[in-house]
Design an enzyme around this catalytic site. Structure first.
Site, PDB file in Angstrom:
ATOM      1  N   HIS A 181      -2.377   7.254  -4.484  1.00 30.87           N
ATOM      2  CA  HIS A 181      -2.789   6.221  -3.540  1.00 30.87           C
ATOM      3  C   HIS A 181      -2.897   4.907  -4.320  1.00 30.87           C
ATOM      4  O   HIS A 181      -3.493   4.869  -5.390  1.00 30.87           O
ATOM      5  CB  HIS A 181      -4.141   6.578  -2.929  1.00 30.87           C
ATOM      6  CG  HIS A 181      -4.721   5.462  -2.129  1.00 30.87           C
ATOM      7  ND1 HIS A 181      -5.877   4.832  -2.474  1.00 30.87           N
ATOM      8  CD2 HIS A 181      -4.268   4.855  -1.009  1.00 30.87           C
ATOM      9  CE1 HIS A 181      -6.129   3.882  -1.590  1.00 30.87           C
ATOM     10  NE2 HIS A 181      -5.170   3.870  -0.694  1.00 30.87           N
ATOM     11  N   SER A 227       0.850  -1.178   0.000  1.00 34.73           N
ATOM     12  CA  SER A 227       0.000   0.000   0.000  1.00 34.73           C
ATOM     13  C   SER A 227       0.889   1.232   0.000  1.00 34.73           C
ATOM     14  O   SER A 227       1.896   1.266   0.704  1.00 34.73           O
ATOM     15  CB  SER A 227      -0.871  -0.009   1.259  1.00 34.73           C
ATOM     16  OG  SER A 227      -1.613   1.181   1.361  1.00 34.73           O
ATOM     17  N   TYR A 233      -2.289  -2.964  -3.674  1.00 39.64           N
ATOM     18  CA  TYR A 233      -2.312  -4.194  -4.471  1.00 39.64           C
ATOM     19  C   TYR A 233      -2.075  -5.366  -3.539  1.00 39.64           C
ATOM     20  O   TYR A 233      -1.230  -5.289  -2.644  1.00 39.64           O
ATOM     21  CB  TYR A 233      -1.241  -4.146  -5.574  1.00 39.64           C
ATOM     22  CG  TYR A 233      -1.545  -3.062  -6.578  1.00 39.64           C
ATOM     23  CD1 TYR A 233      -2.504  -3.253  -7.558  1.00 39.64           C
ATOM     24  CD2 TYR A 233      -0.895  -1.838  -6.507  1.00 39.64           C
ATOM     25  CE1 TYR A 233      -2.818  -2.246  -8.449  1.00 39.64           C
ATOM     26  CE2 TYR A 233      -1.200  -0.825  -7.402  1.00 39.64           C
ATOM     27  CZ  TYR A 233      -2.159  -1.041  -8.367  1.00 39.64           C
ATOM     28  OH  TYR A 233      -2.463  -0.035  -9.239  1.00 39.64           O
TER      29      TYR A 233
END
Length: 170
Positions: free
Chosen positions: A123, A109, A126
């Site tokens: 932002h 993240s 995954y």
């Protein structure tokens, strides 16, 4: 797949952090904090925050204002109500109203706030998620019954200056 993805995201995290540090070599380095929890969960947080101005000097100008690049690896047991809900999007997940199933999840993240008000905040998340059957006695690993990759990213524009706000609202 678990091991490959875990190695990939830890390597990707380091690559992203090093790239940001090279972008602005006069800025402080990212602070890295590794963590492990009793359940066997683990991760690394990589955090950058521009230094505040001192009493007599202005804050140094850095490319980034704040950033976080974090990785986590977790596992546990999914209760039947959660499994039932997940089956709406993943019909391959077996469902029994009395049976819980093990899961594994690993993800990266990041949130990046550039100092430049014309550059968007970034932002991204995954992850890899896997649901398994319980391992049979004598087996080392659980058999995956469902798995998927997920996540997404977005750019959030910044309209700090009044003229920018007027331009985008007309």
């Amino acid at each position: 797949m678990r091991q490959r993805f875990e190695e990939y995201i830890f390597g990707l995290q380091e690559e992203i952090i090093i790239s940001f540090e090279r972008l602005d070599p006069n800025a402080p380095a990212f602070k890295r904090d590794s963590w492990v929890q009793a359940q066997g969960w683990k991760g690394v947080s990589g955090i950058f925050s521009a230094p505040l101005p001192g009493d007599a000097s202005p804050a140094p100008q850095t490319v980034l204002e704040k950033a976080g690049v974090n990785v986590s690896v977790v596992h546990g047991i999914l209760p039947p109500p959660v499994i039932k809900e997940m089956r709406e999007d993943h019909s391959s997940i077996p469902y029994d109203t009395r049976t819980s199933l093990p899961f594994f999840s690993a993800g990266i993240s990041l949130v990046v706030h550039p100092r430049n008000p014309h550059a968007p905040t970034v932002h991204a998340d995954y992850y890899y998620f896997e649901i398994t059957e319980e391992a049979a006695e004598g087996e080392e690993t659980d058999k995956a019954v469902a798995w998927w990759f997920g996540g997404g990213s977005d750019l959030v524009p910044s309209y700090i200056y009044e003229e920018d706000a007027r331009h985008f609202h007309t």
